[in-house]
Scaffold this active site. Structure first.
Site, PDB file in Angstrom:
ATOM      1  N   HIS A 242     -11.184-125.409  38.990  1.00  0.00           N
ATOM      2  CA  HIS A 242     -10.860-125.170  37.580  1.00  0.00           C
ATOM      3  C   HIS A 242      -9.961-126.245  36.949  1.00  0.00           C
ATOM      4  O   HIS A 242     -10.347-126.929  36.018  1.00  0.00           O
ATOM      5  CB  HIS A 242     -10.139-123.814  37.453  1.00  0.00           C
TER       6      HIS A 242
HETATM    7  O1  RIB Z   1      -8.918-118.592  36.178  1.00  0.00           O
HETATM    8  C1  RIB Z   1      -8.752-119.756  36.932  1.00  0.00           C
HETATM    9  C2  RIB Z   1      -7.359-120.270  36.840  1.00  0.00           C
HETATM   10  O2  RIB Z   1      -6.455-119.215  37.114  1.00  0.00           O
HETATM   11  C3  RIB Z   1      -7.095-121.336  37.900  1.00  0.00           C
HETATM   12  O3  RIB Z   1      -6.235-122.290  37.383  1.00  0.00           O
HETATM   13  C4  RIB Z   1      -6.456-120.577  39.032  1.00  0.00           C
HETATM   14  O4  RIB Z   1      -5.524-121.372  39.769  1.00  0.00           O
HETATM   15  C5  RIB Z   1      -5.741-119.465  38.312  1.00  0.00           C
HETATM   16  O5  RIB Z   1      -4.461-119.905  37.970  1.00  0.00           O
END
Ligand code: RIB
Length: 313
Positions: A242
């Protein structure tokens, strides 16, 4: 010209790789500072993890400020089940020796933004938006000082990851996300719709290990620790990566595709709390407050990450 950025983060392994990607791009980014957020794990860990990452990359010149210890309104929800008891499990990183700044992260945001020329600072948000939301409440004039917010947040076509309808960063602090999305600041949102296309397959992680430098090897070890939860949940060939979508978008926007739409945050219903209601088909006349990124190029993404990680110690 270098982007002058402030990073909001709750490391978290994927946030760590995002920060390393930024630090591997010194010709593209001037990192003014980091504001640690309570999110993936409690603040006492996220601020320490931010310092561990900077020391790993040899960048102890970058100041780390601790922000708020919980969301604006709701109790803190964390994700140790994904990220481990320290939030940055995987590589064995030493306790940080660089200092944590004394100034509160919200005050740092207000002071730094109010001292800057209008539109000259980009907020790079990898976490819940608590500290930016609080800064906007404390000093609304900072909205005019921020050139753009590029955030990993939200989900629509992909559904949620912490509830059936909400993405974690928004779910942790939906009120803060609501303040930010109503601020009028230019926002680029990188939601699960695109981050789920970016999967860290065994080959991609092996490529990082083969680079051999400590930062790339640590990045592979981080993802190897946090991936089992997503691999089991989704049954994919790799866990979604992500956070690095944020710097990747700023470095190579041509890797991504999206459109200007309205995104409104659910802050009333517990059933859909934190949902990013994306008017992707422009059904309503709500203001188009977000450039919403729906698609990306995974091959180009991982080529870019490998190239930037390779530049680090
Ligand atoms: O939803 C994904 C995000 O939320 C990512 O950054 C993961 O590390 C959580 O923090």
């Amino acid at each position: 010209m270098k982007r002058r950025i402030i990073i909001l983060t709750d490391p978290g392994q994927d946030e760590a790789v995002a920060i390393l990607t930024i630090l591997g791009s010194p010709d593209d980014f001037e990192v003014l500072g980091i504001v640690a957020t309570a999110g993936n794990i409690e603040l006492e860990f996220t601020e320490k993890n931010a310092r561990k990452i900077l020391e790993l990359a040899g960048r102890t010149d970058i100041p780390v400020h601790a922000g708020c210890s919980r969301p604006m309104h709701r109790p803190l929800v964390t994700a140790q089940h994904v990220h481990g008891p320290t939030g940055l499990d995987g590589p064995d990183l030493p306790e940080p020796t660089m200092p944590l700044q004394k100034q509160h992260g919200v005050d740092y945001l207000v002071e730094t933004l109010m001292a800057a020329a209008s539109g000259t600072i980009t907020i790079c948000s990898l976490s819940p938006l608590t500290n930016l939301g609080m800064a906007l409440v404390k000093e609304p004039r900072i909205a005019g000082r921020i050139g753009e917010i590029v955030m990993m947040a939200g989900a629509y076509f992909e559904g949620g990851n912490i509830t059936p309808t909400a993405e974690f960063n928004v779910y942790v602090d939906p009120e803060a996300a609501d303040v930010v999305l109503r601020s009028g600041i230019r926002i680029t949102m990188l939601p699960l719709d695109v981050t789920h296309q970016m999967r860290s397959t065994k080959e991609r992680l092996q490529r990082w290990r083969s680079l051999g430098n400590r930062c790339a090897v640590a990045a592979a070890e981080m993802m190897a620790f946090s991936e089992p939860f997503d691999l089991k949940k989704y049954g994919w060939d790799g866990a979604p990566l992500h956070g690095p979508c944020v710097p990747a978008y700023m470095l190579k926007p041509a890797l991504f595709r999206g459109r200007d739409i309205n995104v409104t945050i659910e802050t009333g219903s517990e059933l859909t709390m934190g949902m990013t209601v994306a008017d992707y088909w422009r059904i309503t006349d709500r203001p188009r407050n977000v450039f919403y990124v729906r698609d990306g190029d995974p091959e180009g993404y991982y080529d870019l990450l490998a190239e930037r990680l390779a530049r680090l110690p």
